[in-house]
Write an enzyme that holds these catalytic residues in place. Structure first.
Site, PDB file in Angstrom:
ATOM      1  N   ARG A  64     -17.016  42.651  11.848  1.00 13.17           N
ATOM      2  CA  ARG A  64     -15.803  43.014  12.594  1.00 13.17           C
ATOM      3  C   ARG A  64     -14.587  42.559  11.782  1.00 13.17           C
ATOM      4  O   ARG A  64     -14.061  41.471  11.979  1.00 13.17           O
ATOM      5  CB  ARG A  64     -15.843  42.376  13.989  1.00 13.17           C
ATOM      6  N   ASP A  66     -10.930  42.019  10.015  1.00 13.97           N
ATOM      7  CA  ASP A  66      -9.621  41.689  10.577  1.00 13.97           C
ATOM      8  C   ASP A  66      -8.593  42.780  10.281  1.00 13.97           C
ATOM      9  O   ASP A  66      -8.830  43.693   9.491  1.00 13.97           O
ATOM     10  CB  ASP A  66      -9.114  40.359   9.998  1.00 13.97           C
ATOM     11  N   TYR A 138     -18.429  40.925   0.163  1.00 13.55           N
ATOM     12  CA  TYR A 138     -17.002  41.244   0.121  1.00 13.55           C
ATOM     13  C   TYR A 138     -16.489  41.122  -1.305  1.00 13.55           C
ATOM     14  O   TYR A 138     -17.029  40.352  -2.118  1.00 13.55           O
ATOM     15  CB  TYR A 138     -16.189  40.289   0.999  1.00 13.55           C
ATOM     16  N   ARG A 225     -10.985  35.202   3.624  1.00 17.35           N
ATOM     17  CA  ARG A 225      -9.605  35.043   3.169  1.00 17.35           C
ATOM     18  C   ARG A 225      -9.226  33.574   3.059  1.00 17.35           C
ATOM     19  O   ARG A 225      -8.438  33.179   2.204  1.00 17.35           O
ATOM     20  CB  ARG A 225      -8.653  35.786   4.102  1.00 17.35           C
TER      21      ARG A 225
END
Length: 291
Positions: A64, A66, A138, A225
């Site tokens: 999910r 951001d 990622y 992040r």
């Protein structure tokens, strides 16, 4: 063991479970998850799928993401009544073509240009896009070029005006890999665990482009992040590698660093076990870890 057959929530109709591979530009989305009054990736896809199948459809995703985060390798699943599925693609399917190619084409006509369903395929009932996943991958991209980022890539790469010591960043990253409590790197959610198995965090420089490759069994809220933001502090020589390792002892989100901007982050892939191991994997994933 015979595969489990999925049924509708009320148990009255047999449904077909489909896997969807999805890409999107997250710039103009308020994240993945459906939110009232917000344009979200799941909201846009739910609407298109419901229109195509003429029955309410809900997506369940591997990650999910951001607000502002992109994807080239998002995975989701849906359960569709068999009758609705037949109606959606039987009239437009050409002889000899892959089963859901016509459905993929049809979805492309209903979706905005910043989200695409790349592939639709039938899957087993034990497949769960979120809980059956072994790991997510990622990539985070930065440009240290003096001019920033070329306009064609500005939505996907973060401009970084300060020099970065990639060797120091690599050293700091090695201290973070493994099974740890990443509370310092996660936004707090009541009742949610922050223990994760970070399997990869390394950096590659190609001229002015600096890319972080990050893989884990799962990520908590804002974790990628935050990891990038902390390591960038080391890359700028504002902190040392040992400081990064010390963050793993924290019990709450640290205020000693800032999470990297969303625009540089892309979900690039999700790994799954073989079909006969999907159910067992989901049980393991649902088991909440503790210290």
């Amino acid at each position: 063991m015979r595969p489990r057959v999925p049924t509708s929530p009320d148990g009255t109709a047999e449904v077909v479970r489909l896997r969807l591979d999805i890409a999107y530009d997250g710039t103009e989305f308020a994240g993945w998850a459906v939110q009232a009054g917000q344009r979200t990736v799941a909201g846009v896809l739910d609407e298109a799928l419901t229109t195509v199948f003429r029955t309410p459809v809900r997506l369940f995703a591997a990650g999910r993401t951001d607000t502002g985060v992109h994807a080239t390798g998002q995975v989701a699943h849906i359960d569709v009544p068999d009758s609705a599925l037949q109606h959606a693609y039987s009239r437009t399917r050409r002889d000899g073509e892959p089963e859901f190619l016509a459905l993929t084409r049809r979805l492309a006509r209903f979706l905005p240009t910043d989200v695409r369903v790349l592939r639709v395929q039938r899957t087993v009932a034990d497949f769960d896009a979120r809980f059956s996943a072994l790991r997510r991958h990622y990539a985070y991209r930065l440009s240290t070029a003096p001019y920033g980022v070329v306009p064609q890539q500005a939505r996907y790469i973060t401009a970084w005006s300060r020099p970065l010591d990639v060797d120091a960043m690599a050293e700091a990253s090695r201290n973070l890999v493994g099974l740890h409590d990443f509370a310092a790197f996660c936004r707090h959610r009541e009742g949610a665990t922050t223990i994760r198995d970070l399997q990869r965090l390394d950096w590659v420089r190609d001229g002015d482009l600096v890319t972080a490759h990050v893989s884990a069994d799962a990520f908590c809220w804002s974790m990628v992040r935050s990891l990038v933001g902390a390591v960038l502090a080391v890359g700028e020589h504002r902190r040392d590698a040992a400081w990064c390792a010390d963050l793993l002892t924290a019990e709450r989100r640290s205020s000693d660093f800032t999470a990297a901007p969303a625009r540089g982050l892309t979900l690039v892939g999700v790994d799954y076990p073989p079909d006969d191991q999907l159910g067992a994997r989901a049980i393991i994933t649902r088991d909440i870890r503790t210290r």
